[in-house]
Design a protein around this motif. Structure first.
Motif, mmCIF file in Angstrom:
data_model
loop_
_atom_site.group_PDB
_atom_site.id
_atom_site.type_symbol
_atom_site.label_atom_id
_atom_site.label_comp_id
_atom_site.label_asym_id
_atom_site.label_seq_id
_atom_site.Cartn_x
_atom_site.Cartn_y
_atom_site.Cartn_z
ATOM 1 N N VAL A 111 25.478 38.354 66.429
ATOM 2 C CA VAL A 111 24.812 37.119 66.863
ATOM 3 C C VAL A 111 23.390 37.107 66.317
ATOM 4 N N SER A 112 23.016 36.034 65.644
ATOM 5 C CA SER A 112 21.669 35.920 65.092
ATOM 6 C C SER A 112 20.700 35.438 66.170
ATOM 7 N N ILE A 113 19.836 36.344 66.612
ATOM 8 C CA ILE A 113 18.800 35.980 67.585
ATOM 9 C C ILE A 113 17.750 35.103 66.907
ATOM 10 N N SER A 114 17.483 35.379 65.643
ATOM 11 C CA SER A 114 16.512 34.588 64.885
ATOM 12 C C SER A 114 16.924 33.130 64.819
ATOM 13 N N GLU A 162 7.281 27.635 64.724
ATOM 14 C CA GLU A 162 6.135 28.179 65.452
ATOM 15 C C GLU A 162 6.130 29.697 65.479
ATOM 16 N N ALA A 163 7.295 30.297 65.587
ATOM 17 C CA ALA A 163 7.353 31.756 65.751
ATOM 18 C C ALA A 163 8.709 32.307 65.314
ATOM 19 N N ALA A 164 8.683 33.547 64.802
ATOM 20 C CA ALA A 164 9.907 34.285 64.525
ATOM 21 C C ALA A 164 10.367 34.969 65.815
ATOM 22 N N ALA A 165 11.642 35.293 65.882
ATOM 23 C CA ALA A 165 12.201 35.884 67.097
ATOM 24 C C ALA A 165 12.920 37.189 66.772
#
Length: 200
Positions: A79-82, A89-92
């Motif tokens: 699963v891609s959290i990104s 606004e922000a990377a994850a």
């Protein structure tokens, strides 16, 4: 008292070698992410589904691994959290994972291009990797866990500063009442109707 202590110590010393000789750990199987360093940093196991969940910080993903045959672990889904929590606004990035009665919680860090952390998330998934809901946390949730009864999810939010300390958010603890999340888990078609807010 001294004689008793010495006798007890002698008994324990006699038992220890015997235990060392008879009790041995054996490897049943091995799972490799194939992602190199920074992967599979934290793992959690769900006995009901016989699945292991591990977070990969280096490519911002959650692996779901079938352990029904421990000798042959198999990747079911990544699963891609990104993709779910990253934006302009922000990377994850996922930092931690925990499981309680089929509910999977992932601590998600969010950071902008300048290195400043944004409020993070606790993302809730079912055992199949479907996102059920999420809750906003403090800055840099680095660890997530459940209360023993599974009702609450808690994250430790580090609040890490930037290198020159021009931005230094406070560390916090986020507590989420999972009652509504579990309703969504039982009724996935209604997941979007449940709004979450951390408990004060």
């Amino acid at each position: 008292m001294t004689k008793f202590s010495l006798a007890l110590a002698a008994c324990l010393l006699g038992v220890a070698p015997a235990l060392a000789q008879t009790e041995q750990l054996q490897s049943l199987g091995r799972y490799t992410t194939g992602l190199g360093n920074g992967s599979a940093e934290i793992v959690a196991f769900d006995a009901a589904s016989a699945r292991m969940f591990c977070v990969n910080g280096n490519n911002s993903s959650l692996d779901i691994v079938d352990l029904s045959n421990p000798a042959s672990p198999a990747l079911l889904q990544r699963v891609s959290i990104s993709a779910l929590f990253g934006d302009q606004e922000a990377a994850a990035f996922p930092n931690s994972v925990a499981v309680s009665n089929g509910l999977v919680a992932v601590a998600v860090e969010r950071k902008d291009a300048t290195g400043r952390h944004k409020p993070g998330r606790i993302a809730f998934f079912n055992a199949q990797g479907v996102l059920v809901d999420s809750a906003i946390t403090g800055y840099l949730p680095d660890m997530v866990t459940f209360s023993p009864d599974g009702r609450f999810a808690l994250s430790a939010d580090e609040g890490e500063p930037v290198s020159n300390y021009s931005f230094d958010p406070e560390g916090t603890v986020t507590i989420v009442d999972c009652t509504k999340v579990r309703l969504a888990l039982a009724n996935p078609s209604q997941a979007a109707t449940y709004a979450l807010t951390p408990t004060d």
